[in-house]
Enzyme design. Structure first.
Site, PDB file in Angstrom:
ATOM      1  N   ASP A 118      10.830  55.402 -39.772  1.00  0.00           N
ATOM      2  CA  ASP A 118      10.111  56.664 -39.690  1.00  0.00           C
ATOM      3  C   ASP A 118      11.011  57.692 -40.376  1.00  0.00           C
ATOM      4  O   ASP A 118      12.198  57.432 -40.634  1.00  0.00           O
ATOM      5  CB  ASP A 118       9.788  57.052 -38.251  1.00  0.00           C
ATOM      6  CG  ASP A 118       8.644  58.070 -38.217  1.00  0.00           C
ATOM      7  OD1 ASP A 118       8.395  58.714 -39.257  1.00  0.00           O
ATOM      8  OD2 ASP A 118       8.009  58.241 -37.169  1.00  0.00           O
TER       9      ASP A 118
HETATM   10  C1  BGC Z   1       5.897  60.640 -38.567  1.00  0.00           C
HETATM   11  C2  BGC Z   1       5.275  59.500 -39.326  1.00  0.00           C
HETATM   12  C3  BGC Z   1       4.948  59.945 -40.728  1.00  0.00           C
HETATM   13  C4  BGC Z   1       6.224  60.440 -41.389  1.00  0.00           C
HETATM   14  C5  BGC Z   1       6.042  60.912 -42.805  1.00  0.00           C
HETATM   15  C6  BGC Z   1       7.066  61.258 -39.304  1.00  0.00           C
HETATM   16  O1  BGC Z   1       7.482  62.422 -38.683  1.00  0.00           O
HETATM   17  O2  BGC Z   1       6.314  60.202 -37.295  1.00  0.00           O
HETATM   18  O3  BGC Z   1       4.138  59.024 -38.679  1.00  0.00           O
HETATM   19  O4  BGC Z   1       4.360  58.902 -41.443  1.00  0.00           O
HETATM   20  O5  BGC Z   1       6.732  61.529 -40.641  1.00  0.00           O
HETATM   21  O6  BGC Z   1       5.347  62.104 -42.844  1.00  0.00           O
END
Ligand code: BGC
Length: 742
Positions: free
Chosen positions: A274
């Site tokens: 993530d």
């Molecule tokens: C989120 C993800 C997301 C990523 C990119 C993170 O903060 O938890 O689900 O895909 O950011 O934006």
């Protein structure tokens, strides 16, 4: 930067051959020819071997971390393309700047916003899930994305989780059934889906640090099945780790990635962190992380030439391999997976070019929205509201006009258009008069705060009461929104009640007008002490581009509601399993939390503990009436490898066409281990014209009745007596049938 020849795999071969001529004497590229009988998979694997053989260590390491906010490097000298990603999961996110979270400001990146995943889950319609995934995949392809960062399958454990709207509800079987066609649909376009967040990311509060302690049974039976289905049935090409810890280790580089995901389930795709969930070079290298994204680099972004070089899987990784602390095999495995993903996506010369904002996409969005709206209450047949001359309809509430695709965090979208509920109703209602007033104002949403309201709340209240007094019918369009501490990423909700003075307003309206229907725009359950003040309630979720049209379809009766709740609505928060154990269970103490309710999540808890929910999992009304009859199973006794065949008739005995969702639950009688009273094991959405009757079969593998046996760390099917329950909601069972496993 994208390479012009990204779709050209033969060019890659050519470059590899040229390279071979240039570097012969160094590493040799094996000659690759598709042999008779050789599959393209074998061919690609052989190609990958040949590429790994010529990559320098620096080039290999460069593949395993970000080069910008949403892309990772390729190997330009070999024609290996970069990997481009985008959020997900309800539409393709607008372009983000190379090095910052700000919007890039493109003018050609507006898309179709599809309904949020809670709505898709509520449709109980796997076929629509495929159409959803396929349309979204087409848009992602058109926008030149290789990976779409979705779907999310974290289980709905508490109504306070700010991100529940992005997920598929509280039941592992429902989430598994719905996620598979979505993934297949996306990937048919040569775009990888990325199932997220693995694992146990069931709250946003303290998500960066909370350590989840949960039993193996709950892990395997509740929290992992949808991921497993994504891998084994959906053949998903990538998966995202989560922010939180599990048993003391960060989930993005956790031993369960190698042990469960890659080894036991055979996942051959790419694990992506993530954004900013990586914490250690050694753990990332050893415990299954393949591409590191979004790591904060302590201000290096402005001070260093390329701060991505300071990621855990960048220079420190290279150094550790060079000095022998970590083996080169580790990076080779990551590179193999990344190249496999590149072959499946950008080097798949057969993939179509994609489409954006087509009529079909908008129709899919509308269909999912109408199929997922749930009719919760309909006293005196309040809904549908007829379009009669002389009828005065008051539309009250901020959500009648509020833009719901903005806010919410990373799932925020920039749709080409978003039809608001008010606009949809005005378009549909040609005879009745629609008078709108805001009623309350919540304030604009910003990333990690809610801005204060700017209008005078008392005046809004007074005006709303005035409008309600003069109307024949009031449609109150309220609920939550995508602001911080509502249905939004980054933290959880702070209160279970309706925010922004809506309860007071509803009570006030009820004193001057008893004909009130509530359109609840949320991705979560809310407290409903006001329920008796309404005649009708529609759970309308976040519906995307076509929101207003879908709402008008249902309110007017052009479409008949057929959605069912994908999670339980508790009457009070402490009725919910996680909350009933207090802070130790939710939200934890800032360091640890214990999932004390164990396997009894959602309706499993309500059923087993005999607590009446406000609205049960699987519940949803229709404008028609259905009868489920003639319910039979094909045998009285089954063996472990058998299938249970449930046959039944569904009849539409009401006055309009519509769909009913028949649900089959199974529970073990007197189990030797802890069990829920019953668990969903099959369902079927049946469409029927008025007066029609259809015979339906639902087949269940007996192996699905297994529990995770901690004594042997494997699944076991217990012999003995079971009950099969058939109904149209988890709390509305028409028939209970006994059978035996021997
Ligand atoms: C989120 C993800 C997301 C990523 C990119 C993170 O903060 O938890 O689900 O895909 O950011 O934006």
């Amino acid at each position: 930067m994208r390479l012009p020849f990204k779709n050209n795999s033969s060019l890659l071969t050519l470059i590899l051959c040229l390279h071979f001529l240039l570097v012969s004497g160094q590493k040799k590229i094996p000659q690759i020819k598709l042999e008779k009988g050789q599959t393209s998979t074998e061919f690609i694997e052989a190609k990958i071997d040949s590429i790994i053989a010529v990559l320098t260590l620096e080039e290999k390491v460069a593949l395993t971390h970000a080069q910008s906010k949403f892309s990772a490097k390729g190997v330009a000298r070999l024609g290996i393309p970069e990997v481009w990603m985008s959020d997900g999961p309800h539409g393709v996110r607008e372009e983000i700047s190379w090095d910052a979270w700000s919007e890039a400001g493109w003018t050609n990146d507006a898309i179709t916003a599809f309904p949020a995943l809670t709505c898709l889950a509520a449709s109980f319609n796997p076929k629509l899930s495929r159409d959803y995934g396929f349309s979204l995949g087409e848009e992602a392809r058109y926008r030149e994305k290789d990976i779409l960062l979705g779907p999310g399958v974290n289980i709905y454990r508490t109504p306070m989780n700010g991100r529940n709207f992005e997920y598929l509800g509280e039941d592992p079987f429902l989430a598994s059934t719905m996620v598979v066609p979505y993934i297949k649909g996306v990937q048919e376009n040569g775009v990888a889906a990325c199932v997220k967040h693995f694992a146990l990311n069931n709250q946003e509060h303290w998500r960066d640090k909370i350590n989840v302690e949960v039993s193996d049974r709950a892990l395997y039976e509740i929290y992992l099945p949808a991921f497993k289905a994504a891998v084994q049935k959906g053949n998903v090409w990538s998966l995202m780790g989560a922010y939180n810890k599990f048993r003391g280790q960060y989930t993005t580089h956790h031993k369960i990635l190698n042990k469960i995901l890659k080894n036991d389930w055979g996942f051959d795709g790419v694990v992506i962190s993530d954004w900013g969930s990586g914490h250690s070079t050694k753990e990332a290298a050893l415990y299954g992380l393949d591409i590191e994204m979004g790591t904060g680099t302590d201000g290096l972004g402005t001070g260093a030439d390329n701060h991505y070089e300071y990621y855990y899987l960048a220079k420190p990784f290279l150094k550790a391999i060079k000095n022998g602390e970590l083996s080169e095999d580790l990076v080779d495995d990551k590179v193999r997976r990344i190249l496999r993903l590149i072959y499946r996506t950008s080097l798949n010369s057969n993939r179509a070019l994609g489409k954006l904002n087509t009529k079909e996409h908008h129709e899919v969005a509308r269909k999912v929205a109408t199929d997922g709206i749930v009719l919760l209450k309909n006293e005196d047949n309040f809904f549908p509201v007829k379009d009669k001359k002389g009828l005065k309809i008051a539309v009250i509430g901020e959500n009648a006009t509020r833009d719901m695709t903005r806010g919410g965090g990373s799932s925020q979208l920039k749709p080409l258009f978003e039809i608001s509920p008010l606009e949809g109703l005005k378009t549909r209602y040609k005879n009745a008069a629609i008078i709108h007033t805001m009623g309350y104002e919540s304030g604009a949403s910003a990333y990690d705060k809610t801005l204060p309201a700017t209008l005078n709340q008392d005046s809004l209240y007074v005006k709303a009461i005035e409008v309600a007094k003069k109307a024949d019918v009031v449609l109150f369009i309220g609920g939550l929104n995508k602001s911080y501490h509502q249905d939004s990423e980054g933290d959880d909700r702070e209160v279970f009640a309706l925010p922004y003075g809506q309860e007071k307003l509803l009570n006030g309206i009820n004193e001057v007008n008893k004909n009130v229907g509530f359109l609840l725009v949320t991705g979560n359950a809310v407290a409903m002490p006001w329920i008796s003040k309404t005649k009708g309630i529609l759970q309308t979720w976040y519906l995307g581009s076509m929101a207003g049209h879908a709402i008008a379809d249902i309110v007017s009766g052009d479409a008949n509601p057929s959605g069912k709740l994908p999670f339980s609505f508790p009457k009070k928060l402490t009725d919910n399993a996680a909350h009933s154990f207090g802070e130790v269970s939710y939200p934890g103490d800032g360091v640890n939390q214990y999932y004390k309710e164990d396997i009894l999540v959602g309706y499993r808890w309500f059923d087993t503990k005999e607590i009446a929910p406000q609205f049960a999992f699987g519940y949803g009304l229709s404008y028609s009436d259905f009868k489920i009859s003639n319910i039979k199973i094909d045998q009285k006794k089954y063996r472990i490898n058998d299938k249970i065949k449930v046959t039944l008739d569904v009849s539409n005995i009401g006055s309009r066409p519509g769909s009913e969702v028949v649900q089959v639950y199974i529970g073990k009688h007197k189990s030797k281990v802890k069990r829920a009273l019953k668990e969903l094991k099959g369902f079927s959405k049946v469409y029927l014209d008025k007066g029609d009757k259809k015979n339906t079969t639902i087949t269940i593998d007996v192996s699905q009745l297994a529990y995770y046996n901690t004594k042997i760390s494997d699944w076991s099917v217990e012999k003995g007596t079971y009950y099969l329950y058939v109904g149209n909601a988890s709390n509305n069972i028409v028939k209970k049938i006994k059978f035996v496993l021997f």
